[in-house]
Design a protein around this motif. Structure first.
Motif, short mmCIF file in Angstrom:
data_model
loop_
_atom_site.label_atom_id
_atom_site.label_comp_id
_atom_site.label_asym_id
_atom_site.label_seq_id
_atom_site.Cartn_x
_atom_site.Cartn_y
_atom_site.Cartn_z
N ILE A 349 0.84 -1.21 0.00
CA ILE A 349 0.00 0.00 0.00
C ILE A 349 0.87 1.25 0.00
N LEU A 350 1.90 1.26 0.84
CA LEU A 350 2.77 2.44 0.92
C LEU A 350 3.57 2.64 -0.37
N VAL A 351 4.03 1.55 -0.97
CA VAL A 351 4.76 1.66 -2.24
C VAL A 351 3.82 2.14 -3.34
N ASP A 352 2.59 1.68 -3.29
CA ASP A 352 1.63 2.09 -4.31
C ASP A 352 1.33 3.58 -4.23
N VAL A 353 1.44 4.16 -3.02
CA VAL A 353 1.24 5.61 -2.88
C VAL A 353 2.23 6.37 -3.74
N LEU A 354 3.47 5.87 -3.81
CA LEU A 354 4.48 6.54 -4.63
C LEU A 354 4.15 6.49 -6.11
#
Length: 515
Positions: A349-354
């Motif tokens: 999820i956090l990587v997808d934010v980027l």
């Protein structure tokens, strides 16, 4: 006896020149020293003793002019007496009339002073009247009459909404304890009136925030929400707004966090997520952000299962940056990092934010969370690599903000060091020994050469596979970056990279990787 000139006495007394002439036919005067003009000069010298020379000369000139004028009739004797009396009697000074200054500055200054005095008097009168009204309102709060209490609380709310002076004066008159006591009333109208009056008293006033908490408002508000009956939605929103205002004061953060307010805010946030009351939703998120600033509250946030809820809520652009701000505070403590690590799908999820956000704030906060997690735990780095963080970080170093680029570079550096450690472990923990292994044609025995050849063949195979994987990863990353650049540039979807770009990606070696 020769005829002589006869002097006319009247000419002396009446100041009139003689009209008689001598028998000889000429105008010769015998007594020239006693002519009318000479006599007037004598009189003038006698009566003008002490006068200024300028005035004396002016009056003398006027007398001579009058005397020398033959066309005008001579004044009567009474006129001469009045003249003598006028010279002998002192002249009364005329009343001096002051004229205003021609430049008008004095008049303007006087007008300004008068205006200031008028405004000062009016301002004083207004303040006195306002103070008397505040006294009456606070007195109404202290009487044992619920209806009058509700009206007084509503009046306090309106008076303190935009008046900072009233926010200082009303608490000094003793308004906070009766307002907090009104939270014990069973009707929602009394509760709402008291809650919003307390809310306005705390706006921009830290002393009032501390006094409200000290008076026991936090526990009374939570008691309202813990009632067996379904709490009134307006009362719940007012309580959330009060927690937002009170949590802005640093000294209140630990008190509110340990009181049980965090589970209530998390519960309210989950309920608010399903309806359209966006203002209350923002208030709850901002209150949780204020509370997350205090490290002592991170454990309460983890226990309330807030972290998984926040991670799942990422993607809503209306609240994503606020959520990432809360997670940035959470990641600062070991309890918070553990909560993020064990949360399902946290790193994807956090990587997808980027990948999906173009907001610099979201990119910077997400990269900060990932940077801290990458520095603290080896297992988290593995999860990040599996989530495809490398290509996202490469893109961020090209297209992100300055701060996001720096943080992405630091994460890549950590991953590069970790990559080197894993390669070293695969080769027995000694890279130098692996590089200096026996090669063909050495002076060692044949058996040793044979073993060395086998070792070199095995190492060469492993290194070739590693290079292939690295090359494939680089090409895939560059192609993904190019696709995103095309999308952001609003180019046609059928855009095909040039042959020059394809040749660059095909010839790229592992040296272009940051690890």
């Amino acid at each position: 006896m020769a005829k002589c000139h006869r002097n006319d006495i009247g000419s002396i007394a009446l100041d009139r020149p003689s009209t008689a002439t001598s028998s000889t036919g000429n105008n010769f005067r015998l007594w020239t020293a006693f002519t009318g003009a000479a006599f007037r000069r004598k009189i003038f010298d006698a009566v003008s003793c002490g006068a200024s020379s300028r005035h004396r000369h002016q009056l003398m000139q006027e007398m001579l002019n009058d005397t020398g004028s033959q066309s005008q009739p001579p004044p009567p004797t009474t006129t001469m007496k009045s003249v003598l009396k006028e010279f002998n009697d002192p002249k009364k000074a005329d009343k001096v009339v002051k004229k205003p200054n021609s430049n008008g500055k004095s008049e303007k200054l006087a007008d300004l002073l008068n205006l200031v005095e008028t405004e000062t008097a009016a301002e004083t009168k207004r303040k006195v009247e306002a103070l008397e009204e505040l006294k009456r309102v606070v007195k109404e709060l202290q009487v044992e009459d619920k209806e009058r209490n509700v009206q007084a609380a509503s009046r306090v709310r309106s008076l303190t909404k935009e008046d900072s002076e009233a926010r200082v004066t009303v608490p000094m008159l003793g308004s906070i304890p009766p307002l907090v006591a009104m939270l014990d009333f069973q009707d929602s109208d009394s509760q709402i009136a008291a809650l919003y009056a307390l809310l306005n008293l705390g706006i921009g006033n830290d002393a009032n925030k501390a006094a409200i908490v000290k008076a026991g408002a936090v526990h009374k508000m939570l008691k309202l929400m813990e009632s067996p009956n379904e709490p009134n939605q307006a009362v719940s929103d007012a309580v959330v707004a009060n927690f937002l205002g009170l949590s802005a004061l640093d000294s209140n953060k630990p008190i509110i966090g340990s009181s049980g307010a965090i589970p209530f805010l998390v519960k309210s946030l989950k309920i608010l997520d399903t309806n359209s009351r966006s203002q209350a939703r923002h208030d709850a998120l901002r209150a949780l952000y204020n509370l997350s600033i205090s490290p002592s509250n991170i454990s309460f946030i983890s226990e309330a299962d807030l972290i998984p809820f926040l991670l799942n809520a990422l993607g809503d652009m209306e609240v994503s940056e606020r959520i990432l701000s809360i997670l940035s505070n959470v990641v600062s403590t070991p309890e918070g990092r553990k909560g993020i690590s064990i949360a399902p799908e946290a790193f994807p999820i956090l990587v997808d934010v980027l990948n999906w956000t173009d907001s610099p704030g979201c990119q910077e906060k997400a990269s900060y969370i990932l940077m801290v997690m990458a520095h603290k735990a080896y297992g988290d780095r593995q999860a990040m690599i599996e989530a495809g963080i490398v290509s996202s970080l490469l893109e961020l170093t090209l297209l992100g903000s300055t701060l996001a680029q720096k943080r992405a570079s630091r994460i890549l550096k950590v991953l590069r060091v970790d990559k080197g450690k894993r390669v070293s472990e695969n080769f027995g923990g000694n890279m130098n020994a692996a590089v200096s292994a026996p090669i063909c044609g050495s002076s060692s025995s044949s058996s040793t050469n044979l073993n060395g050849k086998e070792c070199l063949v095995e190492e060469a195979g492993m290194m070739s596979e590693e290079k292939k994987a690295v090359k494939q990863l680089v090409q895939q990353s560059l192609q993904n970056n190019m696709r995103r650049i095309v999308n952001r540039a609003n180019l046609p979807q059928d855009f095909v990279p040039s042959e020059h770009f394809k040749s660059l990606t095909a010839s790229t070696t592992s040296k272009s990787l940051p690890f």
